[in-house]
Design an enzyme around this catalytic site. Structure first.
Site, mmCIF file in Angstrom:
data_model
loop_
_atom_site.group_PDB
_atom_site.id
_atom_site.type_symbol
_atom_site.label_atom_id
_atom_site.label_comp_id
_atom_site.label_asym_id
_atom_site.label_seq_id
_atom_site.Cartn_x
_atom_site.Cartn_y
_atom_site.Cartn_z
ATOM 1 N N LEU A 8 -97.443 -16.182 39.772
ATOM 2 C CA LEU A 8 -98.732 -15.318 39.047
ATOM 3 C C LEU A 8 -98.925 -13.955 38.816
ATOM 4 C CD1 LEU A 8 -100.657 -16.714 36.065
ATOM 5 C CD2 LEU A 8 -100.882 -14.820 37.246
ATOM 6 N N SER A 14 -94.292 -3.440 33.957
ATOM 7 C CA SER A 14 -93.676 -1.658 34.790
ATOM 8 C C SER A 14 -94.097 -1.494 36.279
ATOM 9 C CB SER A 14 -94.521 -0.275 34.168
ATOM 10 O OG SER A 14 -95.876 0.150 34.025
ATOM 11 N N ILE A 16 -94.538 -1.143 40.162
ATOM 12 C CA ILE A 16 -94.937 -2.624 41.474
ATOM 13 C C ILE A 16 -94.485 -4.016 40.338
ATOM 14 C CG2 ILE A 16 -96.209 -3.555 43.197
ATOM 15 C CD1 ILE A 16 -97.101 0.343 43.562
ATOM 16 N N TYR A 154 -112.183 4.959 41.102
ATOM 17 C CA TYR A 154 -110.524 3.784 40.998
ATOM 18 C C TYR A 154 -110.900 3.256 42.240
ATOM 19 C CZ TYR A 154 -106.180 2.726 42.553
ATOM 20 O OH TYR A 154 -105.193 2.711 42.416
#
Length: 281
Positions: A8, A14, A16, A154
């Site tokens: 899974l 889109s 990687i 991030y």
């Protein structure tokens, strides 16, 4: 039910994730390619068809921030395939800004997708991976090892993911589950484009931070000029799927290895600080 190994993969519309789904199918796996909106599967399905592996790619809906969606997806995987041999946590979202100019909601949103989403999907998948003695492969970033200007939320999320997975790895190994993190550098994908930043407006709103942001943007645009392709960045994911004993940490390029080495050997933090300071002046 199938005897073919099943993986899974999250975030496959889109970049990687798309390349990893096609690569896993080419390696003989059944790739359950998930995304928040399956209507965006056209590029993936075309790539799978072009590679001759469309019969081994299954598109399913999965929103990593929605517990009900995670449960429904895993239930369907087990009902249709009877097994789960690997999970690739790839879904993520960039967040550019600095804390004085960002809201706490911005930070929480970045953590929700990039950290808590990974934790939630991994937690739900682990019982099935224990049964198959499978593996968890998580796409982090070189930003999970080196904190980078204007990527505070991030990088915080990616650092958290790396700490989570490094802590989980020895525990998961006791029940037969391998854990790997994959650290890409710059990748020529829609990940950055999907930010939808209005750079002039952002610079205008940055106040005293505008010169530093302008320098950072210039440096980042230059680095993406020599970016890896998604297929190149996905290759180590497929290798980790098929390796007899995958390593814990894998970089996707020599540049990424050199960059991450800066922090791994930087006991007092000065090497990273001095390096990233040049990005904003």
């Amino acid at each position: 039910m199938t005897s073919t190994k099943t993986v899974l993969i999250t975030g496959t519309s889109s970049g990687i994730g798309l390349a990893a789904a096609v690569g896993a199918a080419q390696a003989g796996w059944t790739a359950v390619a998930t995304m928040r909106d399956p209507a965006k599967a056209e590029a993936l399905l075309k790539a799978a068809t072009d590679a001759g592996v469309a019969d081994r790619v299954r598109v399913e809906r999965l929103d990593v921030t929605d517990p009900a969606s995670i449960t429904a997806c895993l239930d369907k995987v087990m009902a249709e395939h009877g097994r789960l041999d690997a999970l690739v946590n790839n879904a993520g979202a960039a967040q550019v800004g600095t804390i004085e100019q960002s809201s706490l909601d911005d930070v929480r949103a970045a953590m929700e997708v990039n950290f808590f989403g990974v934790v939630a999907v991994t937690r739900a998948a682990l019982p099935h991976l224990r049964a198959s003695r499978g593996r968890v492969i998580t796409v982090t970033s070189v930003g999970g090892a080196v904190g980078q200007p204007f990527n505070e939320a991030y990088c915080a999320a990616k650092f958290a993911v790396e700490g989570f997975m490094q802590s989980l790895a020895p525990v998961a190994a006791t029940v037969g589950v391998d854990v790997t993190v994959v650290e890409p550098g710059a990748v020529a994908s829609e990940f950055v484009a999907n930010l939808g930043l209005d750079l002039p407006a952002m610079l205008a709103a940055m106040g005293p931070y505008a010169p530093a942001l302008q320098a950072y943007i210039a440096r980042t645009q230059e680095s993406f000029a020599g970016a890896q392709t998604p297929a190149e960045a996905a290759a180590p994911i497929v290798e980790a799927l098929t390796a007899a004993r995958p390593p814990f940490r894998v970089q996707t390029s020599q540049w990424a290895r050199d960059f991450v080495a800066t922090t791994l050997a930087d006991l007092d933090g000065s090497a990273v600080r001095d390096l990233t300071a040049t990005w904003v002046r």
